[in-house]
Scaffold this motif. Structure first.
Motif, PDB file in Angstrom:
ATOM      1  N   GLN A  55     -15.696 -45.727 -10.688  1.00  0.00           N
ATOM      2  CA  GLN A  55     -16.317 -44.433 -10.390  1.00  0.00           C
ATOM      3  C   GLN A  55     -17.798 -44.403 -10.800  1.00  0.00           C
ATOM      4  N   LYS A  56     -18.521 -45.458 -10.495  1.00  0.00           N
ATOM      5  CA  LYS A  56     -19.949 -45.523 -10.799  1.00  0.00           C
ATOM      6  C   LYS A  56     -20.742 -45.500  -9.497  1.00  0.00           C
ATOM      7  N   PRO A  57     -21.881 -44.777  -9.463  1.00  0.00           N
ATOM      8  CA  PRO A  57     -22.622 -44.623  -8.203  1.00  0.00           C
ATOM      9  C   PRO A  57     -23.094 -45.945  -7.609  1.00  0.00           C
ATOM     10  N   GLU A  58     -23.418 -46.918  -8.445  1.00  0.00           N
ATOM     11  CA  GLU A  58     -23.874 -48.195  -7.888  1.00  0.00           C
ATOM     12  C   GLU A  58     -22.769 -48.925  -7.134  1.00  0.00           C
ATOM     13  N   TYR A  59     -21.503 -48.646  -7.466  1.00  0.00           N
ATOM     14  CA  TYR A  59     -20.388 -49.226  -6.731  1.00  0.00           C
ATOM     15  C   TYR A  59     -19.967 -48.359  -5.549  1.00  0.00           C
ATOM     16  N   CYS A  60     -20.241 -47.072  -5.625  1.00  0.00           N
ATOM     17  CA  CYS A  60     -19.816 -46.125  -4.585  1.00  0.00           C
ATOM     18  C   CYS A  60     -20.913 -45.807  -3.580  1.00  0.00           C
ATOM     19  N   CYS A  61     -22.116 -46.405  -3.748  1.00  0.00           N
ATOM     20  CA  CYS A  61     -23.262 -46.097  -2.882  1.00  0.00           C
ATOM     21  C   CYS A  61     -23.514 -44.595  -2.853  1.00  0.00           C
ATOM     22  N   ASP A  62     -23.586 -44.018  -4.026  1.00  0.00           N
ATOM     23  CA  ASP A  62     -23.744 -42.582  -4.175  1.00  0.00           C
ATOM     24  C   ASP A  62     -24.970 -42.296  -5.049  1.00  0.00           C
ATOM     25  N   GLY A  63     -25.404 -41.013  -5.055  1.00  0.00           N
ATOM     26  CA  GLY A  63     -26.534 -40.618  -5.888  1.00  0.00           C
ATOM     27  C   GLY A  63     -27.780 -41.407  -5.555  1.00  0.00           C
ATOM     28  N   ALA A  64     -28.378 -42.023  -6.552  1.00  0.00           N
ATOM     29  CA  ALA A  64     -29.592 -42.819  -6.348  1.00  0.00           C
ATOM     30  C   ALA A  64     -29.330 -44.080  -5.534  1.00  0.00           C
ATOM     31  N   TYR A  65     -28.056 -44.388  -5.307  1.00  0.00           N
ATOM     32  CA  TYR A  65     -27.695 -45.601  -4.567  1.00  0.00           C
ATOM     33  C   TYR A  65     -27.154 -45.259  -3.176  1.00  0.00           C
ATOM     34  N   ARG A  66     -27.628 -44.158  -2.624  1.00  0.00           N
ATOM     35  CA  ARG A  66     -27.071 -43.637  -1.379  1.00  0.00           C
ATOM     36  C   ARG A  66     -27.599 -44.342  -0.130  1.00  0.00           C
ATOM     37  N   THR A  67     -28.643 -45.136  -0.217  1.00  0.00           N
ATOM     38  CA  THR A  67     -29.259 -45.737   0.965  1.00  0.00           C
ATOM     39  C   THR A  67     -28.998 -47.246   1.012  1.00  0.00           C
ATOM     40  N   PRO A  68     -29.171 -47.845   2.189  1.00  0.00           N
ATOM     41  CA  PRO A  68     -29.000 -49.300   2.289  1.00  0.00           C
ATOM     42  C   PRO A  68     -29.967 -50.085   1.406  1.00  0.00           C
ATOM     43  N   ASP A  69     -31.132 -49.499   1.133  1.00  0.00           N
ATOM     44  CA  ASP A  69     -32.118 -50.206   0.310  1.00  0.00           C
ATOM     45  C   ASP A  69     -31.736 -50.223  -1.165  1.00  0.00           C
ATOM     46  N   THR A  70     -30.985 -49.207  -1.610  1.00  0.00           N
ATOM     47  CA  THR A  70     -30.673 -49.106  -3.037  1.00  0.00           C
ATOM     48  C   THR A  70     -29.244 -49.522  -3.372  1.00  0.00           C
ATOM     49  N   CYS A  71     -28.363 -49.542  -2.370  1.00  0.00           N
ATOM     50  CA  CYS A  71     -26.978 -49.934  -2.619  1.00  0.00           C
ATOM     51  C   CYS A  71     -26.769 -51.363  -2.130  1.00  0.00           C
ATOM     52  N   ASN A  72     -26.526 -52.243  -3.046  1.00  0.00           N
ATOM     53  CA  ASN A  72     -26.366 -53.658  -2.734  1.00  0.00           C
ATOM     54  C   ASN A  72     -24.936 -54.119  -3.016  1.00  0.00           C
ATOM     55  N   PRO A  73     -24.554 -55.276  -2.470  1.00  0.00           N
ATOM     56  CA  PRO A  73     -23.227 -55.802  -2.795  1.00  0.00           C
ATOM     57  C   PRO A  73     -23.071 -56.007  -4.293  1.00  0.00           C
ATOM     58  N   SER A  74     -21.874 -55.741  -4.784  1.00  0.00           N
ATOM     59  CA  SER A  74     -21.572 -55.971  -6.191  1.00  0.00           C
ATOM     60  C   SER A  74     -20.782 -57.272  -6.324  1.00  0.00           C
ATOM     61  N   PRO A  75     -20.652 -57.797  -7.518  1.00  0.00           N
ATOM     62  CA  PRO A  75     -19.802 -58.988  -7.683  1.00  0.00           C
ATOM     63  C   PRO A  75     -18.375 -58.763  -7.192  1.00  0.00           C
ATOM     64  N   TYR A  76     -17.905 -57.514  -7.275  1.00  0.00           N
ATOM     65  CA  TYR A  76     -16.550 -57.218  -6.813  1.00  0.00           C
ATOM     66  C   TYR A  76     -16.470 -57.198  -5.288  1.00  0.00           C
ATOM     67  N   SER A  77     -17.450 -56.555  -4.618  1.00  0.00           N
ATOM     68  CA  SER A  77     -17.430 -56.547  -3.153  1.00  0.00           C
ATOM     69  C   SER A  77     -17.635 -57.950  -2.600  1.00  0.00           C
ATOM     70  N   GLU A  78     -18.352 -58.791  -3.339  1.00  0.00           N
ATOM     71  CA  GLU A  78     -18.565 -60.161  -2.883  1.00  0.00           C
ATOM     72  C   GLU A  78     -17.276 -60.981  -2.936  1.00  0.00           C
ATOM     73  N   VAL A  79     -16.370 -60.624  -3.839  1.00  0.00           N
ATOM     74  CA  VAL A  79     -15.047 -61.266  -3.843  1.00  0.00           C
ATOM     75  C   VAL A  79     -14.330 -60.977  -2.530  1.00  0.00           C
ATOM     76  N   PHE A  80     -14.378 -59.705  -2.091  1.00  0.00           N
ATOM     77  CA  PHE A  80     -13.780 -59.324  -0.819  1.00  0.00           C
ATOM     78  C   PHE A  80     -14.473 -60.030   0.344  1.00  0.00           C
ATOM     79  N   LYS A  81     -15.796 -60.070   0.306  1.00  0.00           N
ATOM     80  CA  LYS A  81     -16.555 -60.624   1.425  1.00  0.00           C
ATOM     81  C   LYS A  81     -16.338 -62.126   1.551  1.00  0.00           C
ATOM     82  N   LYS A  82     -16.245 -62.808   0.449  1.00  0.00           N
ATOM     83  CA  LYS A  82     -15.998 -64.246   0.493  1.00  0.00           C
ATOM     84  C   LYS A  82     -14.636 -64.552   1.100  1.00  0.00           C
TER      85      LYS A  82
END
Length: 310
Positions: free
Chosen positions: A191-218
């Motif tokens: 429940q953190k904004p950097e993982y949810c692409c929320d708040g200050a991380y709401r745009t494609p420029d500020t929300c990046n893949p996380s180590p957890y999403s990269e597990v899914f992507k790999k």
């Protein structure tokens, strides 16, 4: 002779119209259960769009069911697992539950984590847009296999890998007997904004893949792994029907486990070279039906034009 020439001219205009109208009037979705256990598909239409005639049902091992959606429909499909009714008749599922208390989801969303197949029919440029999303987590393998469509980006997508077995311990969901049955997204888990692409991380420029999403992507490079994973994960078709395959067998692996609910036992990730071995067999009936309906429409148009001019 002039009348015959005029008939041919009109028919040449009518046939494309028939084909085009056949393309955009509706699409069929054939859900196929290749799992070694029962799956209960759930269906939800997007806001402002009427629900389909069924929004939930049971698919036994090896069963399939075809549903027709109208033009411009949009919504999502997912699979529910480990479902049962209690003594009061309340229906619930360990994964993918929609909270309706009944077999039909009736407009309710899937409770994460759940693998989602998302569609927008007849969107921009008359194309269908579709994807398989792990943004809300993962509960079982799923492929979307377009049938009869056209377009440069009209291809199979999905996730055929066993992410339950590969799920990081902090994201795993277990059943009452300790079996791994689903894998949460980092957003749901922390429940953190950097993982949810929320708040200050709401745009494609500020929300990046996380180590957890990269597990899914790999593991599943064609599926959405986080909110702005658009470039490699959105697909388009014109005039397609779609097979939605739960626990698909793929050519690079592997046996479906007959034990538990982690159906794809291989540790190999699915990638863009994967081939669904049963796609042609599954879709042959629906493809033939579509071809016959088009042929009937052409013959009908020809008959009407003949009676009009002769």
């Amino acid at each position: 002779m002039a009348q015959f020439g005029r008939l041919i001219s009109l028919l040449s205009l009518a046939i494309p119209h028939i084909f085009i109208s056949g393309v955009i009037s509706s699409a069929t979705f054939t859900m196929v259960n290749k799992c070694q256990y029962t799956v209960w598909p759930g269906i939800l239409s997007n806001a402002g769009i009427a629900q389909l005639p069924t929004t939930g049902f049971a698919l036994q091992k090896g069963e399939s069911k075809t549903i027709t959606a109208p033009s411009s429909w949009g919504g999502r499909f997912w699979g529910r697992t480990l479902c049962s009714e209690d003594s009061a008749g309340k229906f619930s599922c360990v994964t993918g539950d929609c909270g309706s208390g009944e077999l039909e989801c009736a407009g309710n969303v899937a409770v994460p984590p759940a693998t989602l197949a998302e569609f927008t029919l007849d969107g921009g440029g008359g194309l269908d847009f579709y994807d398989v999303s792990l943004v809300d987590g993962y509960n079982l393998p799923m492929l979307v296999v377009p049938q009869g469509g056209t377009g440069a980006n009209c291809s199979i997508t999905g996730c055929a890998a066993d992410l339950n077995g590969a799920c990081p311990s902090e994201l795993k969901v277990t059943s009452a007997d300790g079996e791994r049955v689903a894998c949460k997204s980092a957003c749901e888990a922390f429940q953190k904004p950097e993982y949810c692409c929320d708040g200050a991380y709401r745009t494609p420029d500020t929300c990046n893949p996380s180590p957890y999403s990269e597990v899914f992507k790999k593991a599943c490079p064609l599926a959405y792994s986080y909110a702005y994973d658009d470039k490699t994960s959105t697909f388009t078709c014109a005039g397609a029907d779609y097979d939605i395959i739960f626990c698909p067998p793929i050519s690079t692996s592997q046996k479906s486990s007959s034990e538990g609910h982690n159906p794809v036992s291989s540790n190999l990730p699915a990638d863009s070279t994967m081939v669904y071995e049963g796609a042609l067999a599954v879709s042959s009936a629906s493809t033939l039906t579509h071809m016959l309906s088009v042929a009937v429409a052409v013959v009908t148009a020809t008959w009407r034009l003949c009676h009009l001019f002769f």
